[in-house]
Scaffold this motif. Structure first.
Motif, short mmCIF file in Angstrom:
data_model
loop_
_atom_site.label_atom_id
_atom_site.label_comp_id
_atom_site.label_asym_id
_atom_site.label_seq_id
_atom_site.Cartn_x
_atom_site.Cartn_y
_atom_site.Cartn_z
N ALA A 1 0.85 -1.04 0.04
CA ALA A 1 0.11 0.13 -0.02
C ALA A 1 0.89 1.07 0.10
O ALA A 1 2.27 1.02 0.35
CB ALA A 1 -0.87 -0.07 1.32
N VAL A 2 0.31 2.45 -0.16
CA VAL A 2 0.77 3.45 -0.17
C VAL A 2 0.47 4.26 0.96
O VAL A 2 -0.63 4.52 1.38
CB VAL A 2 0.47 4.62 -1.33
N PHE A 3 1.61 4.46 1.88
CA PHE A 3 1.46 5.08 3.23
C PHE A 3 1.85 6.55 3.23
O PHE A 3 2.90 6.96 3.69
CB PHE A 3 2.19 4.51 4.37
N GLY A 4 0.61 7.35 2.59
CA GLY A 4 1.13 8.68 2.23
C GLY A 4 -0.12 9.38 2.76
O GLY A 4 -0.58 10.60 1.82
N GLY A 5 -0.89 9.17 3.83
CA GLY A 5 -2.14 9.83 4.12
C GLY A 5 -1.75 11.17 5.11
O GLY A 5 -0.84 11.44 5.14
#
Length: 719
Positions: A336-340
């Motif tokens: 996943a992309v952890f860019g929240g």
């Protein structure tokens, strides 16, 4: 395939190739494999051998092995066999003659088999295993050693043996009188005399064009490879180009999402993937009933940049701009992309550095660890790889040896002193001092190498040592310049390609350089058109990239002397058709503006400028008779300026020593280099090409910092 009897029913088990149209078509689908040869000449030879294999061998084979139909008149089978055997012997003899001095059929220089070899060996394999025996008039291997050597070379390779199986090789071994031992063509005690005669005959037939290929040219006893690596996925390039993958096939693809989009009120997902194998993306359609659907929703995966594994069927796409897509049967989120929001540790794309909007090249250099995921940069890197491969291919095919020259050196090749120092003497205590001599100079005898050392600015001097023994060599490796330059054409760390040819002068040097540059451009146009078209379509890029590259191939490079070039520039200035920041006069080291004006405006293509003033060139370049100029040459190309610089090397000991001293290079430093002129000196020449400038040429990239993964230039050494 099967042929048909007069009744129209197929005859089972009969192998007939027809006019090879199918094979030609398949080769067209995979032009990157070079199965039709690497040049127009080789392609013509392939066509010739395809026709030969059909008309001279396969027609005869079919005539003798096809059962007669009931309504055909009776024939004298013994007479037919005698005629057929004579024809086969004549055809095999022609093959043997063609293979004198050549490994493969397309041309003496061909380094790998083509469709010509595939077509010929398939029918030869049928001939030697056929019943009735068609080899009655062919004395294998005694009278046809080159044919035998070629056959065993091809048939023993993993690719051919996978198709032909062991039967043809076993049959040939039987003909050679071998009961199962490794095949060694022409090396038995009985055959050594014949082998010598054949090698001599091959050499005489070749003349001065190349080495004779004797009976021992290929070690046929080398075991076949048992290769194990196999991908657990299908590359996207193989799907979008239909390379071994067709409609309805089930595949597993893995890659990074360009986009993840919900549709049909969240019951459908469109995941557009790219795995780096091609600039083309592949859309995967995921229904809510597919296992893994929930984990791939944008809210769960983070969207753009997330990595996935998708298994499904290849189907025709109804979407715009795409012919195929994947109808998913199973999908899994890999990363996943952890860019929240917040600290950026939650799943989401808000802080993902490569959001869907476009970014400037300056911004992407700060994100060098991620920019390979952008379309333009990825295409640039695939082309960079292609140019490296084309470089090794070019020199290997011409008999050059690849020499690894040192990165750490005590010699300044250019004599300019712009080297990065290499030392272990920097004190751990910032207040400490370096070891010094009585006169205050640094005592480098206490250093790691026992003297001053630096990162190399060129491998040329080192590779010359091998040219003076191995004749034709080249080096391809990183080089370094501590030059405080901030232009779009310079890097502090870059790669150089530096061939060196013995027993050669300026003409051969220019010809080699032009051939090499054209080979690389031809390779890019032949193998990388998808990437070229992708770059050409980028807004603000070189919109004429492909036509410009084709123009480079279509005509010889213009050649003129430095004196002629300066005269032309002065004429343009005087006529008011050109203005330059740096005034033009004989003796200047032409700047990029002068070089580009010559290539872009005056000649509209590559230009080779020769015979430069000695005062602006390196000490090792050979003086002309006038003593004012040197036998040097630079190749100038549009948009870049100088891309290649080369020269004939000074081979006279006294002149070289004096020239080095005049440039501040002592005899003590270059004693080993001067020895080459003392012990059997020979005329030799070479050139250097900055690899990143070659990448600029074939990609249209304007700034050299965007051609290399991690650019090093003043003030920048991140990553």
């Amino acid at each position: 395939k099967s042929s048909s009897s007069s009744s129209g029913a197929p005859t089972p088990g009969l192998c007939v190739s027809g006019p090879n149209a199918c094979a030609r078509y398949l080769c067209g689908l995979r032009e990157d494999l070079g199965l039709m040869g690497g040049t127009d000449f080789e392609a013509a030879k392939v066509e010739q051998w395809l026709d030969f294999s059909w008309h001279e061998l396969e027609v005869v084979l079919v005539a003798c092995t096809t059962p007669a139909s009931e309504d055909e008149p009776a024939v004298d089978e013994q007479a037919l066999l005698a005629y057929a055997s004579a024809d086969v012997a004549q055809a095999l003899g022609a093959l043997n003659s063609a293979l004198v001095g050549a490994t493969y059929l397309a041309s003496p220089k061909a380094s790998k088999p083509t469709l010509a070899d595939a077509a010929a060996i398939a029918v030869v394999a049928e001939v030697i295993t056929s019943k009735p025996n068609l080899l009655q008039g062919a004395q294998l291997p005694k009278s046809m050693p080159h044919l035998v050597r070629w056959f065993m070379t091809c048939a023993s390779s993993s690719a051919f043996s996978a198709v032909l199986g062991p039967k043809p090789v076993d049959a040939m071994r039987k003909l050679l009188g071998d009961k199962g031992a490794p095949v060694k063509v022409g090396v038995s005690a009985k055959g050594k005399a014949e082998a010598g005669k054949e090698a001599a005959a091959g050499k005489a037939a070749l003349g001065t064009k190349g080495p004779a290929v004797g009976l021992k040219a290929v070690a046929a006893d080398v075991p076949a490879l048992n290769l194990k690596f196999k991908r657990t996925r299908t590359r996207i390039v193989d799907i979008v180009k239909s390379q071994g993958v067709g409609l309805g096939d089930e595949v597993t693809v893995k890659g990074w999402a360009r986009t993840v989009r919900e549709a049909n009120k969240g019951k459908l997902l469109f995941i557009v993937l790219n795995d780096g194998s091609t600039p083309n993306d592949l859309q995967c359609v995921v229904d809510a009933t597919v296992p893994g659907f929930a984990s791939c929703l944008p809210s769960a995966c983070g969207g753009t940049g997330a990595s996935f594994s998708v298994t499904g069927a290849v189907v025709a796409s109804g979407g715009k701009g795409q012919a195929l897509e994947i109808q998913a049967k199973q999908v899994a989120l890999i990363g996943a992309v952890f860019g929240g929001e917040g600290e950026g540790l939650t799943v989401g794309g808000a802080k993902y550095p490569l959001s869907k909007k476009g970014h400037s090249f300056e911004y992407m250099r700060k994100m060098a660890h991620l920019r390979a995921r952008t379309k333009a940069y990825a295409s640039t890197q695939r082309l960079r790889h292609a140019m490296a491969y084309a470089t090794h291919e070019f020199f290997n095919e011409r008999g050059f040896l690849y020499v690894h020259t040192p990165l750490v050196t005590g010699a300044d090749c250019e004599g300019a002193g712009e080297m990065f120092a290499v030392t272990t003497m920097l004190p751990k205590d910032p207040k400490g001092d370096l070891p010094r001599l009585k006169n205050g100079e640094v005592d480098y005898s206490k250093d790691f190498f026992g003297g001053p050392a630096g990162l190399t600015v060129s491998g040329q001097l080192n590779v010359e040592t091998h040219a003076c023994a191995l004749s034709d060599v080249y080096t391809f490796g990183p080089t370094f310049r501590a030059e405080d330059s901030h232009t779009s054409r310079h890097l502090a760390e870059f790669w150089m390609i530096e061939p060196e040819i013995a027993f050669a002068g300026l003409q051969e040097d220019m010809d080699l350089a032009e051939d090499y540059l054209k080979h690389c451009v031809h390779y890019a146009l032949s193998k990388c058109m998808d990437d070229l078209e992708t770059l050409q379509a980028v807004e603000g890029w070189d919109a004429e990239l492909v036509p410009r590259l084709k123009n480079l191939l279509e005509r010889p490079f213009t050649r003129l002397t430095y004196t002629e070039a300066i005269a032309l520039l002065e004429k343009e200035v005087k006529a008011g058709r050109a203005t330059f920041e740096e005034p033009v006069s004989w003796g200047i080291d032409m700047a990029s503006e002068h070089e580009r004006f010559l290539a872009e405006k005056l000649f509209k293509g590559p230009v080779i400028v020769t015979n430069y003033p000695k005062d602006i060139k390196a000490f090792y370049m050979k003086l002309d008779e006038s003593g004012k100029t040197v036998q040097a040459m630079d190749i100038l190309v549009p948009r870049i300026g100088e891309i290649i610089g080369g020269s004939v090397r000074e081979d006279d000991f006294t002149i070289l020593k004096d020239r080095a001293a005049a440039c501040g290079v002592s005899e003590e430093q270059l004693g080993w280099y001067l020895d080459l002129r003392k012990y059997g000196t020979v005329p030799h020449a070479g050139f250097g090409l900055g690899f990143e400038r070659l990448v600029m040429l074939v990609t249209g990239v304007e700034n050299i910092r965007d051609t290399i993964p991690f650019p090093r230039y003043p003030g920048h050494c991140e990553f």
